[in-house]
Design a protein around this motif. Structure first.
Motif, mmCIF file in Angstrom:
data_model
loop_
_atom_site.group_PDB
_atom_site.id
_atom_site.type_symbol
_atom_site.label_atom_id
_atom_site.label_comp_id
_atom_site.label_asym_id
_atom_site.label_seq_id
_atom_site.Cartn_x
_atom_site.Cartn_y
_atom_site.Cartn_z
ATOM 1 N N VAL A 49 -19.724 -17.015 50.387
ATOM 2 C CA VAL A 49 -19.523 -18.127 51.318
ATOM 3 C C VAL A 49 -18.348 -17.818 52.257
ATOM 4 O O VAL A 49 -18.429 -18.058 53.468
ATOM 5 C CB VAL A 49 -19.308 -19.448 50.547
ATOM 6 C CG1 VAL A 49 -18.884 -20.562 51.488
ATOM 7 C CG2 VAL A 49 -20.571 -19.822 49.788
ATOM 8 N N THR A 82 -25.894 -18.647 39.710
ATOM 9 C CA THR A 82 -25.486 -19.683 38.762
ATOM 10 C C THR A 82 -26.090 -21.036 39.151
ATOM 11 O O THR A 82 -25.995 -21.990 38.388
ATOM 12 C CB THR A 82 -23.947 -19.815 38.687
ATOM 13 O OG1 THR A 82 -23.454 -20.126 39.989
ATOM 14 C CG2 THR A 82 -23.309 -18.537 38.199
ATOM 15 N N SER A 83 -26.695 -21.099 40.327
ATOM 16 C CA SER A 83 -27.314 -22.374 40.723
ATOM 17 C C SER A 83 -28.797 -22.388 40.324
ATOM 18 O O SER A 83 -29.396 -21.342 40.095
ATOM 19 C CB SER A 83 -27.212 -22.566 42.243
ATOM 20 O OG SER A 83 -28.092 -21.672 42.893
ATOM 21 N N PRO A 88 -20.281 -15.507 44.325
ATOM 22 C CA PRO A 88 -20.866 -16.489 45.248
ATOM 23 C C PRO A 88 -19.833 -17.101 46.191
ATOM 24 O O PRO A 88 -20.125 -17.339 47.361
ATOM 25 C CB PRO A 88 -21.457 -17.543 44.312
ATOM 26 C CG PRO A 88 -21.811 -16.773 43.074
ATOM 27 C CD PRO A 88 -20.738 -15.736 42.938
ATOM 28 N N SER A 89 -18.632 -17.310 45.709
ATOM 29 C CA SER A 89 -17.652 -17.887 46.645
ATOM 30 C C SER A 89 -17.168 -16.851 47.652
ATOM 31 O O SER A 89 -16.910 -17.181 48.816
ATOM 32 C CB SER A 89 -16.485 -18.544 45.902
ATOM 33 O OG SER A 89 -16.281 -17.928 44.673
ATOM 34 N N ASN A 115 -26.871 -17.123 44.899
ATOM 35 C CA ASN A 115 -25.977 -17.693 43.876
ATOM 36 C C ASN A 115 -26.747 -17.894 42.574
ATOM 37 O O ASN A 115 -27.438 -18.890 42.382
ATOM 38 C CB ASN A 115 -25.410 -19.033 44.391
ATOM 39 C CG ASN A 115 -24.464 -19.688 43.394
ATOM 40 O OD1 ASN A 115 -24.304 -19.215 42.253
ATOM 41 N ND2 ASN A 115 -23.844 -20.783 43.823
#
Ligand code: NAG
Ligand code: NAG
Length: 544
Positions: A398, A345-346, A394-395, A343
């Motif tokens: 998951v 963006t983290s 990213p979602s 991810n």
């Protein structure tokens, strides 16, 4: 007649000189200084010995005393050399000798190993011969080596007690002439030069049997066995050993070994610097094998692949190894089998990306441009990685991570598999370090050092990272500032050996759980120490 009176006297003096010189050719040993004692001291010394022997016989056995056999005292369990106190020794060979210890000299015959009434500066008399394997090459057996001893060759120069240099050739040649002569001046000079002043303490070459001035000597000694102590491995000239290999083992600094502590065939010495197992003979780690074990994947072992060159890696194998190395990241924070790692963006994802860039930059700086085409770009490498970002957000990651056979599920599984093959990281490291051109540029030196620091902070397995940091960097520091490529290859070779001693492949688990050689696990423990020579052969590129 003057000459007939003179003759026997000179002979006697000369003979005494010869004998005393034979006896005196070692440095001041006990026998040597005893020879200078007055007769009264000798007598007192002999008396004390006799007293010690007779005191050790009780009244009951007094009949046995002085029955003509050798009397040496009473055996004493706490004193292995008890018999020396009675002026005895062990016969080192079958011998007939004159026992002068009593009032009457007795000629005695003894078999090898018997107690004899003779003293030498040794438990055995005569002192056992040590045949010189330097002077007689090739006499050592296959489980022995020739340990040599070298000293500065002083020779007889200025070695007479008055500082003069003995003129032995003249003294020998002239002996008979002088003996027959009545020329007072000739006799006086001869006495001065050959008799009076030449009884030196330091040995003089008297003939073919006495050669106290050889600068080197050797004796055959046994090799050390597994787990026994050692000093170091004998000096070698690496790939040039077949051309320049020496006849005799020496330490790395060129000096002979002071003790016979050299490991036998198939073993190697860890050396004094090996902090946790100093100076121990250990089994050599074989080349070209990636050992299997409980939690890592060694099934893809580049050096055993059919397209592997004779030494080193192919370009394709090096790129394959980069695909693994680029996934390194502390596993307790994020690992390539989970979405958090990807991810971007983290903060963690950003950190992962920075870590990937850093290892890429290090590898690119060390790339063997003299062997291969240019290294693929960072983006080209990343396209070779199963990256879930290629298949969604990213979602999406998951959401689909646990969906069997989904692209994202397969990407995560693929990345996790690549990341659990640490043998490829080591392969890449050694291959790069053994194929550098001299001198290393400052950037390459920095890259070698950064690589060690990088593994210390980013290797995925946490206790491996701990062993690498504490076992290697804390003890040996980072790779050197040297621009000599060999210094860097050696740091990584030795560091890997040190690291391997700690880790599960050598233990069967954590070093706190399993000691080396421990019952029940010893048969699963892999050898951890590769010789430098094997490392050079294994990792230096060679496609012949
Ligand atoms: C010394 O004298 C002896 C006996 O006379 C003789 O046999 C010998 O040859 C002589 N030696 C020399 C070197 O003249
Ligand atoms: C990715 O990271 C961002 C920033 O921390 C976070 O807001 C977001 O929920 C993460 N995405 C997933 C799917 O975990």
């Amino acid at each position: 007649m003057a000459s007939s009176i003179f003759w026997p006297r000179t002979r006697k003096v000369f003979l005494a000189l010869v004998i005393s010189t034979f006896c005196r050719n070692a440095h001041s040993n006990p026998e040597h200084y005893r020879a200078s004692w007055p007769a009264a001291v000798h007598d007192r010394w002999a008396m004390l010995r006799d007293e010690r022997v007779s005191q050790s016989y009780s009244v009951d056995t007094i009949q046995g005393w002085d029955d003509g056999s050798v009397q040496c005292g009473t055996p004493d369990d706490s004193q292995p050399m008890w018999f020396t106190q009675g002026g005895c020794s062990l016969a080192s060979q079958d011998i007939t000798y004159a026992d002068t210890s009593g009032d009457v000299t007795v000629i005695r015959t003894a078999a090898k190993g018997d107690l004899i009434k003779l003293t030498c500066d040794d438990v055995y008399c005569p002192i056992p011969a040590r045949v010189d394997c330097y002077e007689q090459p090739g006499i050592c057996s296959s489980d022995e080596w020739c340990m040599i001893d070298i000293h500065e060759r002083w020779g007889p120069w200025a070695m007479a007690r008055d500082g003069s240099t003995p003129q032995w050739e003249y003294c020998f040649t002239a002996a008979d002439i002088v003996a027959n002569s009545t020329d007072e001046a000739l006799i006086a000079s001869y006495n001065a030069d050959c008799v009076a002043s030449t009884v030196g303490d330091y040995g003089i070459k008297l003939g073919p049997k006495t050669e106290a001035w050889k600068p080197a000597r050797g004796r055959c000694v046994s090799f050390r066995k597994e787990e026994e102590s050692c000093i170091g491995n004998p000096l070698e000239f690496g790939p040039f050993e077949p051309d320049f290999g020496l006849n005799y083992a020496r330490e790395e600094n060129g000096w002979p070994f002071p003790r016979p502590l050299v490991c036998g065939p198939g073993l190697t010495c860890t050396g004094a610097e090996f902090e946790v197992r100093p100076s121990t003979c250990v089994v050599q780690r074989p080349v070209n094998i990636c050992f299997a074990g409980p939690w890592w994947d060694s099934t893809q072992c580049p050096r055993t692949e059919s397209d592997a060159p004779k030494g080193g890696l192919t370009m394709n194998q090096a790129v394959e190894a980069i695909r693994r190395a680029i996934l390194l990241y502390p596993g307790e924070i994020a690992s390539p089998g989970e979405c958090a790692y990807w991810n971007r963006t983290s903060n963690v994802g950003v950190s992962v990306l920075a870590t990937q860039h850093r290892i890429y930059n290090i590898v690119a700086a060390l790339w063997p441009t003299q062997l291969f085409d240019t290294i693929p770009s960072f983006n080209q490498v990343m396209q070779l990685i199963p990256d879930p970002n290629l298949y969604g957000s990213p979602s999406d990651c998951v959401a689909q991570a646990d969906v069997p056979d989904s692209d994202i599920n397969k990407a995560l599984a693929g990345a996790a598999t690549l990341s659990s093959q640490p043998n490829q990281v080591w392969s890449l490291v050694h291959f790069l370090m053994h194929n550098q051109q001299a001198p290393l540029s400052p950037k390459r030196v920095a890259a070698s050092r950064a690589l060690a620091a990088h593994l210390s902070e980013s290797f995925w397995c946490d206790d491996c990272r701990g062993f690498f940091s504490v076992g290697i960097i804390e003890v040996y520091g980072l790779p050197p500032m040297s621009s000599n490529p060999e210094d860097h290859a050696r740091w990584w070779w030795y560091g890997h050996n040190v690291a391997s001693e700690h880790v599960a492949t050598t233990r069967g688990g954590h070093p706190w759980i399993h000691e080396l050689g421990e019952q029940g696990v010893a048969s699963f423990q892999n050898p951890f120490f590769m010789t430098w020579r094997d490392a050079v052969d294994m990792w230096t590129y060679n496609d012949s």
